[in-house]
Design a protein around this motif. Sequence first.
Motif, PDB file in Angstrom:
ATOM      1  N   VAL A 141       5.515  -3.018 -11.637  1.00  0.00           N
ATOM      2  CA  VAL A 141       4.180  -3.427 -11.972  1.00  0.00           C
ATOM      3  C   VAL A 141       3.613  -2.281 -11.868  1.00  0.00           C
ATOM      4  CG1 VAL A 141       2.087  -4.532 -11.794  1.00  0.00           C
ATOM      5  CG2 VAL A 141       3.801  -5.400 -11.391  1.00  0.00           C
ATOM      6  N   TYR A 142       3.609  -1.663 -11.185  1.00  0.00           N
ATOM      7  CA  TYR A 142       2.608  -0.333 -11.091  1.00  0.00           C
ATOM      8  C   TYR A 142       2.319   1.040 -12.286  1.00  0.00           C
ATOM      9  CZ  TYR A 142      -0.811   3.482  -9.529  1.00  0.00           C
ATOM     10  OH  TYR A 142      -1.743   4.406  -9.683  1.00  0.00           O
ATOM     11  N   VAL A 143       3.904   1.144 -12.258  1.00  0.00           N
ATOM     12  CA  VAL A 143       4.304   2.200 -13.441  1.00  0.00           C
ATOM     13  C   VAL A 143       3.764   1.736 -14.474  1.00  0.00           C
ATOM     14  CG1 VAL A 143       6.326   2.994 -14.496  1.00  0.00           C
ATOM     15  CG2 VAL A 143       6.154   3.484 -12.794  1.00  0.00           C
ATOM     16  N   LEU A 144       4.006  -0.043 -15.229  1.00  0.00           N
ATOM     17  CA  LEU A 144       3.756  -0.692 -16.296  1.00  0.00           C
ATOM     18  C   LEU A 144       2.592  -0.328 -17.170  1.00  0.00           C
ATOM     19  CD1 LEU A 144       6.880  -2.845 -16.336  1.00  0.00           C
ATOM     20  CD2 LEU A 144       6.963  -1.160 -17.765  1.00  0.00           C
ATOM     21  N   THR A 145       1.184  -1.086 -15.748  1.00  0.00           N
ATOM     22  CA  THR A 145       0.245  -0.874 -16.397  1.00  0.00           C
ATOM     23  C   THR A 145       0.054   0.760 -15.943  1.00  0.00           C
ATOM     24  OG1 THR A 145      -0.389  -1.497 -14.042  1.00  0.00           O
ATOM     25  CG2 THR A 145       0.105  -2.409 -14.760  1.00  0.00           C
ATOM     26  N   ARG A 146       0.224   1.084 -16.100  1.00  0.00           N
ATOM     27  CA  ARG A 146      -0.532   2.817 -15.974  1.00  0.00           C
ATOM     28  C   ARG A 146       0.145   3.704 -17.387  1.00  0.00           C
ATOM     29  NH1 ARG A 146       1.327   8.063 -15.972  1.00  0.00           N
ATOM     30  NH2 ARG A 146      -0.053   9.715 -14.875  1.00  0.00           N
TER      31      ARG A 146
ATOM     32  N   GLY B  97       2.582   9.284  -6.087  1.00  0.00           N
ATOM     33  CA  GLY B  97       2.565  10.458  -5.364  1.00  0.00           C
ATOM     34  C   GLY B  97       4.390  10.905  -6.113  1.00  0.00           C
ATOM     35  N   ALA B  98       4.905  10.458  -6.418  1.00  0.00           N
ATOM     36  CA  ALA B  98       5.621  10.324  -7.691  1.00  0.00           C
ATOM     37  C   ALA B  98       5.594  10.318  -8.824  1.00  0.00           C
ATOM     38  CB  ALA B  98       6.662   9.604  -7.181  1.00  0.00           C
ATOM     39  N   ILE B  99       4.937  10.119  -9.114  1.00  0.00           N
ATOM     40  CA  ILE B  99       4.078  10.049 -10.734  1.00  0.00           C
ATOM     41  C   ILE B  99       3.456  11.789 -10.706  1.00  0.00           C
ATOM     42  CG2 ILE B  99       2.916   9.964 -13.065  1.00  0.00           C
ATOM     43  CD1 ILE B  99       3.516   6.552 -12.392  1.00  0.00           C
ATOM     44  N   SER B 100       2.095  12.180  -9.919  1.00  0.00           N
ATOM     45  CA  SER B 100       1.432  12.993  -9.984  1.00  0.00           C
ATOM     46  C   SER B 100       2.507  14.056  -9.681  1.00  0.00           C
ATOM     47  CB  SER B 100       0.564  12.636  -9.077  1.00  0.00           C
ATOM     48  OG  SER B 100       0.834  12.973  -8.013  1.00  0.00           O
ATOM     49  N   MET B 101       3.767  14.054  -9.184  1.00  0.00           N
ATOM     50  CA  MET B 101       4.209  15.357  -9.118  1.00  0.00           C
ATOM     51  C   MET B 101       5.199  15.472 -10.058  1.00  0.00           C
ATOM     52  SD  MET B 101       5.616  15.561  -4.938  1.00  0.00           S
ATOM     53  CE  MET B 101       6.891  14.241  -5.141  1.00  0.00           C
TER      54      MET B 101
ATOM     55  N   ALA C  45      10.187   6.909 -10.474  1.00  0.00           N
ATOM     56  CA  ALA C  45       9.091   6.815  -9.637  1.00  0.00           C
ATOM     57  C   ALA C  45       9.382   5.157  -9.083  1.00  0.00           C
ATOM     58  CB  ALA C  45       7.781   6.577 -10.532  1.00  0.00           C
ATOM     59  N   ALA C  46       9.405   4.486 -10.035  1.00  0.00           N
ATOM     60  CA  ALA C  46       9.986   3.132  -9.804  1.00  0.00           C
ATOM     61  C   ALA C  46      10.526   2.289  -8.864  1.00  0.00           C
ATOM     62  CB  ALA C  46       9.760   2.413 -11.473  1.00  0.00           C
ATOM     63  N   THR C  47      12.123   3.420  -9.056  1.00  0.00           N
ATOM     64  CA  THR C  47      13.688   3.074  -8.898  1.00  0.00           C
ATOM     65  C   THR C  47      13.338   4.196  -6.874  1.00  0.00           C
ATOM     66  OG1 THR C  47      14.217   3.906 -10.515  1.00  0.00           O
ATOM     67  CG2 THR C  47      15.823   4.164  -8.619  1.00  0.00           C
ATOM     68  N   SER C  48      12.734   5.276  -7.272  1.00  0.00           N
ATOM     69  CA  SER C  48      11.983   5.545  -5.502  1.00  0.00           C
ATOM     70  C   SER C  48      11.261   4.258  -4.264  1.00  0.00           C
ATOM     71  CB  SER C  48      11.138   6.230  -6.106  1.00  0.00           C
ATOM     72  OG  SER C  48       9.881   7.222  -6.435  1.00  0.00           O
ATOM     73  N   GLY C  49      10.247   3.446  -5.158  1.00  0.00           N
ATOM     74  CA  GLY C  49       9.764   2.719  -4.176  1.00  0.00           C
ATOM     75  C   GLY C  49      10.764   1.598  -3.880  1.00  0.00           C
ATOM     76  N   MET C  50      11.526   1.334  -4.301  1.00  0.00           N
ATOM     77  CA  MET C  50      12.846   0.572  -4.364  1.00  0.00           C
ATOM     78  C   MET C  50      13.445   1.360  -3.185  1.00  0.00           C
ATOM     79  SD  MET C  50      14.290  -1.420  -7.244  1.00  0.00           S
ATOM     80  CE  MET C  50      15.701  -2.351  -6.073  1.00  0.00           C
ATOM     81  N   VAL C  51      14.075   2.527  -3.251  1.00  0.00           N
ATOM     82  CA  VAL C  51      14.185   3.084  -1.838  1.00  0.00           C
ATOM     83  C   VAL C  51      13.606   3.742  -0.975  1.00  0.00           C
ATOM     84  CG1 VAL C  51      15.172   5.706  -1.079  1.00  0.00           C
ATOM     85  CG2 VAL C  51      15.578   4.925  -3.678  1.00  0.00           C
ATOM     86  N   MET C  52      12.107   2.686  -0.601  1.00  0.00           N
ATOM     87  CA  MET C  52      11.625   3.618  -0.160  1.00  0.00           C
ATOM     88  C   MET C  52      11.369   2.013   0.963  1.00  0.00           C
ATOM     89  SD  MET C  52       8.261   5.091  -1.788  1.00  0.00           S
ATOM     90  CE  MET C  52       7.300   3.083  -1.349  1.00  0.00           C
ATOM     91  N   SER C  53      12.101   1.262   0.686  1.00  0.00           N
ATOM     92  CA  SER C  53      11.703  -0.420   1.848  1.00  0.00           C
ATOM     93  C   SER C  53      13.008   0.299   1.872  1.00  0.00           C
ATOM     94  CB  SER C  53      12.535  -1.501   0.828  1.00  0.00           C
ATOM     95  OG  SER C  53      13.871  -1.248   0.213  1.00  0.00           O
ATOM     96  N   LEU C  54      13.573   1.254   2.211  1.00  0.00           N
ATOM     97  CA  LEU C  54      14.652   1.901   3.605  1.00  0.00           C
ATOM     98  C   LEU C  54      14.088   2.195   4.612  1.00  0.00           C
ATOM     99  CD1 LEU C  54      17.512   2.503   4.856  1.00  0.00           C
ATOM    100  CD2 LEU C  54      17.534   4.649   3.655  1.00  0.00           C
TER     101      LEU C  54
ATOM    102  N   ALA D 254       1.055  -0.995   0.124  1.00  0.00           N
ATOM    103  CA  ALA D 254      -0.122  -0.187  -0.308  1.00  0.00           C
ATOM    104  C   ALA D 254       0.826   1.633   0.077  1.00  0.00           C
ATOM    105  CB  ALA D 254      -0.959  -0.167   1.023  1.00  0.00           C
ATOM    106  N   VAL D 255       2.200   1.514   0.593  1.00  0.00           N
ATOM    107  CA  VAL D 255       3.064   2.330   0.707  1.00  0.00           C
ATOM    108  C   VAL D 255       3.484   2.812  -0.535  1.00  0.00           C
ATOM    109  CG1 VAL D 255       4.923   2.672   2.591  1.00  0.00           C
ATOM    110  CG2 VAL D 255       3.214   3.056   3.333  1.00  0.00           C
ATOM    111  N   THR D 256       4.112   1.349  -1.400  1.00  0.00           N
ATOM    112  CA  THR D 256       5.002   1.270  -2.331  1.00  0.00           C
ATOM    113  C   THR D 256       3.443   2.315  -3.379  1.00  0.00           C
ATOM    114  OG1 THR D 256       5.710  -0.224  -1.548  1.00  0.00           O
ATOM    115  CG2 THR D 256       6.142   0.351  -4.087  1.00  0.00           C
ATOM    116  N   VAL D 257       2.554   1.360  -3.665  1.00  0.00           N
ATOM    117  CA  VAL D 257       0.924   2.160  -4.221  1.00  0.00           C
ATOM    118  C   VAL D 257       1.176   3.567  -4.235  1.00  0.00           C
ATOM    119  CG1 VAL D 257      -0.477   2.282  -5.855  1.00  0.00           C
ATOM    120  CG2 VAL D 257       0.595   0.064  -5.398  1.00  0.00           C
ATOM    121  N   ALA D 258       1.282   4.189  -3.021  1.00  0.00           N
ATOM    122  CA  ALA D 258       1.064   5.256  -2.459  1.00  0.00           C
ATOM    123  C   ALA D 258       2.126   6.616  -3.258  1.00  0.00           C
ATOM    124  CB  ALA D 258       0.723   5.855  -1.388  1.00  0.00           C
ATOM    125  N   GLY D 259       3.210   5.993  -2.851  1.00  0.00           N
ATOM    126  CA  GLY D 259       4.094   6.790  -2.859  1.00  0.00           C
ATOM    127  C   GLY D 259       4.642   6.749  -4.100  1.00  0.00           C
TER     128      GLY D 259
END
Length: 103
Positions: A80-85, A30-34, A41-50, A22-27
């Motif tokens: 997957v979220y970025v590709l399907t978007r 949000g990155a794409i909407s900015m 945006a897809a790479t920032s999803g991996m950074v959120m795991s920190l 849930a946090v990954t999809v929301a993040g």
Amino acid sequence: LVQGRFHNSWEMYTIDTAALAAVTVAGVHGAISMGLHPLVAATSGMVMSLGGVLRDLFCGRDLAMASQSYAIATGAGSTVYVLTREMALRGYPLLAMTRIFLS
């Protein structure tokens, strides 16, 4: 008693995974909407795991249980979220809930 039962159980891992998704999809959304590039945006999803790894360190949880899977799960989910978007923007009929569920 409760902490001993749920500390390293499959229930805790399942809840942790759902929250991470849930946090990954929301993040990523949000990155794409900015206005960030989809690759960033897809790479920032991996950074959120920190954040999950730091939480485990501060709470004294075992890092070996899920620290590697955090990066893999967030990377796969955000990609997957970025590709399907991108597919939805190019005219493929994908509902938003389908994109979120697949991520």
